[in-house]
Write an enzyme that holds these catalytic residues in place. Structure first.
Site, PDB file in Angstrom:
ATOM      1  N   HIS A 183      24.289  38.621 -75.418  1.00 37.53           N
ATOM      2  CA  HIS A 183      24.897  39.180 -74.197  1.00 37.53           C
ATOM      3  C   HIS A 183      25.490  40.541 -74.538  1.00 37.53           C
ATOM      4  CE1 HIS A 183      27.612  38.349 -70.437  1.00 37.53           C
ATOM      5  NE2 HIS A 183      27.407  39.652 -70.602  1.00 37.53           N
ATOM      6  N   HIS A 198      25.215  44.659 -73.015  1.00 35.58           N
ATOM      7  CA  HIS A 198      24.666  45.673 -72.109  1.00 35.58           C
ATOM      8  C   HIS A 198      24.542  46.966 -72.900  1.00 35.58           C
ATOM      9  CE1 HIS A 198      25.601  43.114 -68.538  1.00 35.58           C
ATOM     10  NE2 HIS A 198      26.534  42.663 -69.361  1.00 35.58           N
ATOM     11  N   GLU A 239      32.064  34.325 -64.323  1.00 32.85           N
ATOM     12  CA  GLU A 239      32.947  35.228 -65.094  1.00 32.85           C
ATOM     13  C   GLU A 239      34.210  35.387 -64.245  1.00 32.85           C
ATOM     14  OE1 GLU A 239      31.489  39.265 -65.420  1.00 32.85           O
ATOM     15  OE2 GLU A 239      32.956  39.807 -66.963  1.00 32.85           O
ATOM     16  N   ASP A 275      30.215  44.529 -73.691  1.00 29.84           N
ATOM     17  CA  ASP A 275      30.232  46.005 -73.609  1.00 29.84           C
ATOM     18  C   ASP A 275      31.159  46.521 -74.713  1.00 29.84           C
ATOM     19  OD1 ASP A 275      28.831  46.446 -70.833  1.00 29.84           O
ATOM     20  OD2 ASP A 275      30.303  44.857 -70.522  1.00 29.84           O
TER      21      ASP A 275
HETATM   22  N1  HPA Z   1      29.883  41.489 -65.859  1.00 30.38           N
HETATM   23  C1  HPA Z   1      29.103  41.941 -64.892  1.00 30.38           C
HETATM   24  N2  HPA Z   1      28.420  43.057 -64.991  1.00 30.38           N
HETATM   25  C2  HPA Z   1      28.476  43.746 -66.127  1.00 30.38           C
HETATM   26  C3  HPA Z   1      29.255  43.328 -67.170  1.00 30.38           C
HETATM   27  C4  HPA Z   1      29.991  42.127 -67.034  1.00 30.38           C
HETATM   28  O1  HPA Z   1      30.732  41.660 -67.927  1.00 30.38           O
HETATM   29  N3  HPA Z   1      29.099  44.251 -68.152  1.00 30.38           N
HETATM   30  C5  HPA Z   1      28.249  45.181 -67.704  1.00 30.38           C
HETATM   31  N4  HPA Z   1      27.862  44.882 -66.474  1.00 30.38           N
HETATM   32 ZN    ZN Z   2      27.833  41.123 -69.231  1.00 27.74          ZN
END
Ligand code: HPA
Ligand code: ZN
Length: 339
Positions: free
Chosen positions: A17, A19, A200, A279
């Site tokens: 996971h 990005h 989340e 991230d």
């Molecule tokens: N959640 C949703 N979208 C995202 C995230 C995340 O943690 N990081 C980058 N885009």
């Molecule tokens: Zn994410």
């Protein structure tokens, strides 16, 4: 005894996971801004880091999309991806399944191919130079329309040999997975696997619909599953993996403190939870730092770290042969380092 950072650093790790746009460090952001003659709303790297104080997901997303504006040409996407892979190499991350957000770039006039070629070239180089294996996942932005997601899938069609699956990210509240049921069905028809961010900030119900409607292979985040006992039983029974991101969760106030994080409790309950960085440039750490945070705040043991890692191998989309290789790397650690 707390687990030491050096041991965690040496552990062969798998990241599921991540990005790529979220691995853009402020230093590279400035370099690319200069190269592309783009003016940033910041004067120094320190100012950028100071702006990284978020109270929820949307706060972060606003800054994250702004940061991505410096990415314009193929070399920019290569440099972004390469910087992340160098970090993986330093931290013994041996297999990665990064996300990219094509719409963040195509909506600014950058061609889909430009994005994909830059990323793929860096992944190929890392395979050769570092032995890091990878599978790339293309995410749809859930705050945009179903129609826009269909258009993005059509753009990807000529390049499906470079993409293993599709995912769903961006603002979760009010954007349920089922909004994209038809796009995901089409992606599956094309032979793609599916994953989705769910639970989340959004409710446990979104985890159910990601499973039932989008037929996901795993759930990204999913920490709010603990609010639904029948969902927890389902996740445990069916070994539905959760790609949990501890530093992300505390930085975005999903949990107030790391000491309140439920990842190890879920591990002990039998959920296939995994550790990831999400991230890293925005949340204060890559893979090792996420494991260190669990050791420091939750007293994670070496055995728990190994179990989390084996869960990542199980949850990965790597070939069975590659999974075996990674498990052997873990088994080859000297006994006192295996925990
Ligand atoms: N959640 C949703 N979208 C995202 C995230 C995340 O943690 N990081 C980058 N885009
Ligand atoms: Zn994410």
């Amino acid at each position: 005894m707390t687990v030491d950072k050096n041991w965690l650093d040496k552990l062969p790790k798998v990241e599921l996971h991540l990005h790529l746009e979220g691995s853009l460090e402020p230093e590279l952001m400035f370099e690319l801004a200069q190269r592309n003659a783009i003016t940033l709303p910041f004067d120094t790297v320190e100012q950028v880091r100071q702006a990284y104080s978020f109270s929820n997901l949307q706060d972060f997303l606003d800054i994250y999309y702004q940061g991505a504006n410096v990415l314009l040409v193929e070399q920019d996407f290569y440099d972004l991806t390469w910087a992340y892979l160098q970090k993986c190499h330093e931290q013994n991350v041996v297999h990665v399944e990064p996300f990219f957000d094509p719409q963040t770039h195509t909506d600014r006039g950058v061609a889909f191919e430009t994005v994909l070629n830059g990323i793929s070239r860096a992944l190929d180089d890392a395979r050769l130079q570092f032995g890091i294996s990878s599978q790339l996942i293309m995410c749809f932005l859930r705050h945009l329309s179903e129609e826009a997601a269909f258009a993005t899938l059509a753009q990807a069609e000529p390049f499906l040999d470079k993409i293993i699956g599709v995912g769903l990210d961006s603002s979760e509240r009010g954007q349920p997975p089922e909004k994209f049921s038809r796009v995901f069905a089409k992606a599956r028809e094309l032979g793609l696997l599916t994953v989705a961010h769910a639970g989340e900030e959004g409710p446990a119900d979104y985890i159910w619909t990601a499973i039932d409607d989008l037929k996901v292979s795993r759930i990204d985040h999913g920490v709010r599953a603990s609010e639904d006992a029948s969902l927890m039983s389902y996740l445990i029974e069916h070994r539905v993996p959760l790609t949990v991101c501890p530093l992300s969760n505390t930085r975005l106030c999903v949990f107030e403190e790391m000491s309140q994080h439920t990842i190890l409790k879920m591990l002990e309950q039998g959920v296939c939870v995994t550790v990831n960085s999400d991230d890293p440039a925005y949340f204060g750490g890559y893979m090792t730092e996420n494991f260190v945070a669990l050791a420091e705040s939750l007293n994670m043991t070496e055995q728990q770290a190994i179990r989390l890692l084996k869960n990542s191998v199980e949850a990965s989309l790597a070939s069975e042969q590659r999974k075996q290789q990674i498990l052997e790397m873990i088994a080859l650690l000297p006994a006192d380092e295996r925990g």
